[in-house]
Write a protein that holds these residues in place. Structure first.
Motif, PDB file in Angstrom:
ATOM      1  N   ILE A  38       0.848  -1.196   0.000  1.00  0.00           N
ATOM      2  CA  ILE A  38       0.000   0.000   0.000  1.00  0.00           C
ATOM      3  C   ILE A  38       0.882   1.244   0.000  1.00  0.00           C
ATOM      4  O   ILE A  38       0.639   2.214  -0.734  1.00  0.00           O
ATOM      5  CB  ILE A  38      -0.903   0.014   1.244  1.00  0.00           C
ATOM      6  N   ALA A  77       3.856   1.490  -1.176  1.00  0.00           N
ATOM      7  CA  ALA A  77       4.458   1.654  -2.505  1.00  0.00           C
ATOM      8  C   ALA A  77       3.475   2.310  -3.462  1.00  0.00           C
ATOM      9  O   ALA A  77       3.861   3.166  -4.276  1.00  0.00           O
ATOM     10  CB  ALA A  77       4.900   0.301  -3.042  1.00  0.00           C
ATOM     11  N   ILE A  78       2.197   1.954  -3.367  1.00  0.00           N
ATOM     12  CA  ILE A  78       1.209   2.552  -4.274  1.00  0.00           C
ATOM     13  C   ILE A  78       1.059   4.041  -3.979  1.00  0.00           C
ATOM     14  O   ILE A  78       0.990   4.877  -4.897  1.00  0.00           O
ATOM     15  CB  ILE A  78      -0.137   1.816  -4.134  1.00  0.00           C
ATOM     16  N   ILE A  79       1.070   4.412  -2.685  1.00  0.00           N
ATOM     17  CA  ILE A  79       0.955   5.832  -2.337  1.00  0.00           C
ATOM     18  C   ILE A  79       2.185   6.593  -2.832  1.00  0.00           C
ATOM     19  O   ILE A  79       2.081   7.723  -3.322  1.00  0.00           O
ATOM     20  CB  ILE A  79       0.773   5.995  -0.812  1.00  0.00           C
ATOM     21  N   MET A 115       3.829   5.871  -5.489  1.00  0.00           N
ATOM     22  CA  MET A 115       3.640   6.061  -6.923  1.00  0.00           C
ATOM     23  C   MET A 115       2.730   7.246  -7.204  1.00  0.00           C
ATOM     24  O   MET A 115       2.954   8.016  -8.150  1.00  0.00           O
ATOM     25  CB  MET A 115       3.070   4.786  -7.543  1.00  0.00           C
ATOM     26  N   VAL A 116       1.695   7.432  -6.373  1.00  0.00           N
ATOM     27  CA  VAL A 116       0.790   8.570  -6.555  1.00  0.00           C
ATOM     28  C   VAL A 116       1.553   9.878  -6.359  1.00  0.00           C
ATOM     29  O   VAL A 116       1.452  10.814  -7.167  1.00  0.00           O
ATOM     30  CB  VAL A 116      -0.386   8.480  -5.567  1.00  0.00           C
ATOM     31  N   VAL A 117       2.369   9.926  -5.292  1.00  0.00           N
ATOM     32  CA  VAL A 117       3.129  11.153  -5.021  1.00  0.00           C
ATOM     33  C   VAL A 117       4.120  11.420  -6.151  1.00  0.00           C
ATOM     34  O   VAL A 117       4.320  12.569  -6.570  1.00  0.00           O
ATOM     35  CB  VAL A 117       3.837  11.032  -3.653  1.00  0.00           C
ATOM     36  N   ALA A 118       4.727  10.351  -6.705  1.00  0.00           N
ATOM     37  CA  ALA A 118       5.661  10.530  -7.810  1.00  0.00           C
ATOM     38  C   ALA A 118       4.947  11.085  -9.029  1.00  0.00           C
ATOM     39  O   ALA A 118       5.492  11.947  -9.737  1.00  0.00           O
ATOM     40  CB  ALA A 118       6.323   9.204  -8.145  1.00  0.00           C
ATOM     41  N   ALA A 119       3.714  10.617  -9.282  1.00  0.00           N
ATOM     42  CA  ALA A 119       2.977  11.133 -10.436  1.00  0.00           C
ATOM     43  C   ALA A 119       2.669  12.614 -10.248  1.00  0.00           C
ATOM     44  O   ALA A 119       2.795  13.410 -11.197  1.00  0.00           O
ATOM     45  CB  ALA A 119       1.692  10.335 -10.629  1.00  0.00           C
ATOM     46  N   CYS A 120       2.322  13.019  -9.022  1.00  0.00           N
ATOM     47  CA  CYS A 120       2.059  14.444  -8.746  1.00  0.00           C
ATOM     48  C   CYS A 120       3.314  15.268  -8.999  1.00  0.00           C
ATOM     49  O   CYS A 120       3.263  16.333  -9.619  1.00  0.00           O
ATOM     50  CB  CYS A 120       1.617  14.635  -7.307  1.00  0.00           C
ATOM     51  N   VAL A 130       5.806  14.585 -10.922  1.00  0.00           N
ATOM     52  CA  VAL A 130       6.090  14.661 -12.358  1.00  0.00           C
ATOM     53  C   VAL A 130       5.222  15.721 -13.018  1.00  0.00           C
ATOM     54  O   VAL A 130       5.706  16.529 -13.822  1.00  0.00           O
ATOM     55  CB  VAL A 130       5.844  13.289 -13.006  1.00  0.00           C
ATOM     56  N   ALA A 131       3.925  15.759 -12.648  1.00  0.00           N
ATOM     57  CA  ALA A 131       3.021  16.721 -13.289  1.00  0.00           C
ATOM     58  C   ALA A 131       3.476  18.146 -13.003  1.00  0.00           C
ATOM     59  O   ALA A 131       3.593  18.972 -13.924  1.00  0.00           O
ATOM     60  CB  ALA A 131       1.600  16.493 -12.795  1.00  0.00           C
TER      61      ALA A 131
END
Lengths: 99, 207
Positions: free
Chosen positions: A59, A61-63, A65-70, A72-73
């Motif tokens: 879980i 790790a998934i969070i 990934m979400v923070v990494a996507a933010c 990047v944006a």
């Protein structure tokens, strides 16, 4: 395979990413190297989740990934704004807040 | 068999990471990162994290990397030397990375944790499947789930605000707030009336 093998791979990838952030000057590539470090952290989180037989690490790790996507944006938005203002795409040239 | 897959995937992970750092062209660096991410998903599968592996391939290698490729194509492929800031600084950076790696290896191999020398304990059927992860996300980690969704919303709005066109009057066909106010007044808005109004805040009228 014992879990320490995965941790060693994670350490290697993290070191490569950290070295890349220091060596490269293109902000796009620096963002890519930050992704490398986040992925190394993800790998060790999932490895520890496997070691303990507990899914909480996945879980986490998934969070991550979400923070990494933010990140990047927002980072790519900054790079596009730099390009629109005809500023150099180079972190050595961008030393002042007021370009 | 698992050993073979592990070494293949680990070689892909490390080669992709090295390519990301060492390739000069940013476009190729992004493609190397895609290789890295897909190999990393294979490692996640070996660690019985099915859902994380699938999310890695779909979200990272699918969506985020396409975003990167679009920005690289927009900004233009900048062929840059690896470092122009003097070999002194570069040597120090590489030395820092090597020291970091040695430190991590000492920490991992000299660790007193007994479970990292095994293949892992407590594996049960359904470990890491979407059912289990979804149940955890909506019960035990509901707060983190909601906070992550809110963070995504904030960053999406922030990215749009950062990357929008600031000087919007370059294109004469574009409509500004001043144009709207002028047209509502029948085009007779004088300079006196514009002072202190929203039309003044929108900048000089583009006549």
């Amino acid at each position: 395979m014992s879990i320490s093998w995965y941790l060693v791979v994670s350490a290697i990838v993290f070191s490569i990413g950290a070295g890349g952030v220091l060596v490269r000057r293109n902000p796009l590539v620096i963002l890519l190297c930050i992704e490398l470090m986040l992925n190394a952290a993800n790998l060790s989180l999932v490895a520890f989740a496997r070691a303990n037989g507990n899914q909480d690490g996945q879980i986490f790790a998934i969070i991550v990934m979400v923070v990494a996507a933010c990140e990047v944006a927002v980072g790519l938005g900054l790079i596009v704004a730099l390009y629109r203002r005809k500023l150099p795409i180079d972190v050595d040239e961008l030393r002042e807040l007021q370009g | 068999m698992a050993e073979l897959f592990f070494f293949l995937a680990a070689a892909g992970v490390i080669a992709g990471a090295l390519g990301t750092v060492l390739l000069r062209n940013a476009f190729y660096a992004v493609l190397a990162l895609v290789v890295h991410l897909i190999s990393l998903a294979a490692l996640f599968l070996l660690l019985r994290a099915e859902f994380v592996a699938a999310a890695q391939v779909v979200v990272y290698a699918g969506a985020v990397m396409v975003l990167y490729l679009f920005v690289v194509a927009y900004v233009g492929g900048i062929d840059q030397p690896l470092s122009g800031a003097g070999t002194n600084l570069r040597g120090t950076s590489v030395l820092f990375a090597v020291v970091l790696l040695v430190e991590f290896c000492i920490a991992i191999l000299g660790s007193g944790l007994s479970s990292i020398d095994t293949e892992g304990t407590g594996f049960f059927a359904g470990f890491g499947t979407p059912e289990q992860i979804g149940q955890l996300l909506l019960t035990k980690f509901l707060l983190a789930f909601e906070a992550a969704s809110f963070l995504l919303l904030i960053s999406a709005v922030g990215a749009v605000i950062l990357a929008r066109r600031r000087s919007g009057l370059e294109d004469p066909r574009e409509i500004s707030v001043a144009d709207l106010l002028r047209s509502s007044d029948g085009g007779t808005l004088s300079d006196e009336k514009e002072r202190g109004s929203l039309a003044e805040a929108a900048g000089p009228p583009n006549r």
